[in-house]
Design an enzyme around this catalytic site. Structure first.
Site, short mmCIF file in Angstrom:
data_model
loop_
_atom_site.label_atom_id
_atom_site.label_comp_id
_atom_site.label_asym_id
_atom_site.label_seq_id
_atom_site.Cartn_x
_atom_site.Cartn_y
_atom_site.Cartn_z
N GLU A 19 0.82 -1.22 0.00
CA GLU A 19 0.00 0.00 0.00
C GLU A 19 0.85 1.26 0.00
OE1 GLU A 19 -1.39 1.72 3.68
OE2 GLU A 19 -1.27 -0.24 4.64
N LYS A 86 -5.99 10.29 1.04
CA LYS A 86 -5.90 8.98 1.69
C LYS A 86 -7.18 8.25 1.28
CE LYS A 86 -6.14 6.93 6.26
NZ LYS A 86 -6.33 7.22 7.69
N VAL A 106 -5.43 0.10 3.46
CA VAL A 106 -5.67 -1.35 3.40
C VAL A 106 -6.94 -1.63 2.59
CG1 VAL A 106 -6.29 -3.37 4.78
CG2 VAL A 106 -4.42 -1.88 5.52
N ASP A 138 -15.90 5.88 15.07
CA ASP A 138 -14.91 5.86 14.00
C ASP A 138 -14.39 4.43 13.87
OD1 ASP A 138 -12.88 6.21 12.19
OD2 ASP A 138 -11.90 7.86 13.25
N SER A 140 -12.63 1.81 11.04
CA SER A 140 -11.98 1.77 9.73
C SER A 140 -12.74 0.86 8.77
CB SER A 140 -10.56 1.25 9.88
OG SER A 140 -9.95 1.18 8.60
N ASP A 142 -11.37 -0.66 6.58
CA ASP A 142 -10.49 -1.82 6.33
C ASP A 142 -11.19 -3.12 6.70
OD1 ASP A 142 -8.52 0.03 5.75
OD2 ASP A 142 -7.24 -0.45 7.46
N LYS A 159 -3.54 -1.83 14.61
CA LYS A 159 -2.70 -0.80 15.22
C LYS A 159 -3.02 -0.65 16.70
CE LYS A 159 -3.07 2.09 11.63
NZ LYS A 159 -2.98 1.36 10.38
N1 PSU Z 1 0.03 0.45 8.66
C1 PSU Z 1 1.06 1.25 9.02
N2 PSU Z 1 0.92 2.59 8.87
C2 PSU Z 1 -0.24 3.16 8.33
C3 PSU Z 1 -1.32 2.31 7.95
C4 PSU Z 1 -1.12 0.96 8.13
O1 PSU Z 1 2.11 0.75 9.48
O2 PSU Z 1 -0.30 4.39 8.18
C5 PSU Z 1 -2.60 2.89 7.32
C6 PSU Z 1 -3.25 1.81 6.45
O3 PSU Z 1 -3.33 2.34 5.16
C7 PSU Z 1 -4.64 1.61 7.03
C8 PSU Z 1 -4.92 2.98 7.56
O4 PSU Z 1 -5.57 1.19 6.06
O5 PSU Z 1 -3.67 3.31 8.20
C9 PSU Z 1 -6.12 2.99 8.50
O6 PSU Z 1 -6.66 4.29 8.53
P1 PSU Z 1 -8.11 4.55 9.18
O7 PSU Z 1 -7.95 4.21 10.63
O8 PSU Z 1 -8.37 6.02 8.97
O9 PSU Z 1 -9.10 3.69 8.44
MN MN Z 2 -11.81 6.42 10.32
#
Ligand code: PSU
Ligand code: MN
Length: 302
Positions: A19, A86, A106, A138, A140, A142, A159
């Site tokens: 990604e 993003k 993702v 919130d 994701s 994903d 994460k």
């Molecule tokens: N893994 C990492 N660093 C990142 C991400 C994943 O080590 O920045 C990113 C991925 O692209 C994942 C996104 O899909 O963070 C999730 O963002 P959100 O919580 O806004 O959906």
């Molecule tokens: Mn989000």
């Protein structure tokens, strides 16, 4: 690696999706290109051709060249009015229609990988259920994308900035298999044990590849392959807790919301930890690329 493409056009037939969000929005300073090169070389060394996903001027690129990645990084650095988007499942189509440039998360990487026939993808950590920063729901996308597209995602769990238990629970609700690669615990990015379990453990790459190949075809859904951060790179729980509290406070003061939350908290973490979280992040992504490449090769039967 060839001169023009990250990974080259010749080489092994096994392909590994990567990604761009973690490079463009996750690595501060000038480190993104070097990391992209390193990840590409690692994938090749482990038998898979890297396919770096991105959207450039409204065009999907499955396998960005170095020059194309450089365009994206320059735009992100240059303070161009709206920078590099993003992209998640909901914003991808509009970006294509309006000729925009964006990095894939993702969710969009699995969508585009599936479209391109790539069955394995290595990232850092998947998104999930946020802990209520900004006091609004919130979650994701994903997680939804994993339930929709038959791609195996090699990840160091979710994460650690997230509600790890709620994320694990939601994966179960969505029917997404959570598989431990040489572990029985659901990892949480900087930590090898996120406090939750997995659906099954695999220790042998051949067995894992056979399972994943059949599972993707059987279910038409994705699979999460959990590869914990290498033990020598794991952060200490007490260090990490303190840094997270400071980083969340900083991100909250900065007014991070929506898609800005994950990049803002990660950036703040890298700062308050004096780079320790960034080093751990890079180490776990590299290890996921090693495992992802081996899995891609195993699935292709190469
Ligand atoms: N893994 C990492 N660093 C990142 C991400 C994943 O080590 O920045 C990113 C991925 O692209 C994942 C996104 O899909 O963070 C999730 O963002 P959100 O919580 O806004 O959906
Ligand atoms: Mn989000």
């Amino acid at each position: 690696m060839s001169e023009t493409t990250l990974g080259g056009s010749a080489g092994p037939v096994a392909r590994l999706a990567l990604e761009t969000t973690l490079l463009v929005h996750g690595v501060p300073g000038g480190g993104a290109m070097a990391l992209a090169r390193e990840l590409s070389a690692l994938a090749m060394a482990h038998g898979a051709r890297p396919v770096l996903m991105g959207v450039l001027g409204g065009r999907v690129v499955c396998g960005l060249s170095e020059a194309e990645l450089e365009v994206m990084l320059a735009q992100a650095r240059g303070g161009v009015a709206d920078g590099v988007l993003k992209l998640n499942t909901s914003s991808l189509g509009a970006a294509l229609a309006q000729g925009r440039t964006g990095a894939t998360t993702v969710s969009t990487t699995v969508e585009l990988a599936h479209g391109a026939g790539v069955r394995v993808f290595a990232t850092g950590g998947i998104g999930g259920v946020h802990r209520g920063l900004g006091e609004r729901l919130d979650i994701s996308t994903d997680l939804l994308a994993l339930s929709r597209f038959p791609v195996a995602v090699v990840t160091a769990g979710c994460k650690s900035i997230l509600d790890v238990s709620a994320t694990r629970e939601l994966l179960e609700t969505l029917g997404v298999p959570v598989i431990g690669w040489r572990t029985e615990r659901f990892p949480a990015f900087y930590r090898r044990d996120g406090g939750e379990g997995v659906d099954a453990r695999f220790d042998d790459m051949g067995a894992l590849a056979r399972y994943v190949r059949h599972e993707l075809a059987r279910s038409g859904r994705g699979v999460v392959i959990c590869n914990p951060i290498p033990a020598e790179d794991e952060l200490r729980e007490e260090d990490w807790r303190g840094w997270l509290a400071a980083a969340e406070a900083r991100a909250r003061r900065g007014g991070a919301a929506g898609r800005g939350v994950t990049p803002a908290v990660l950036a703040a973490l890298h700062e308050v930890s004096g780079g320790a979280t960034l080093a751990a992040n890079v180490a776990l992504v590299k290890d996921n690329v090693r495992v992802g490449a081996a899995l891609a090769r195993g699935i292709s039967g190469v």
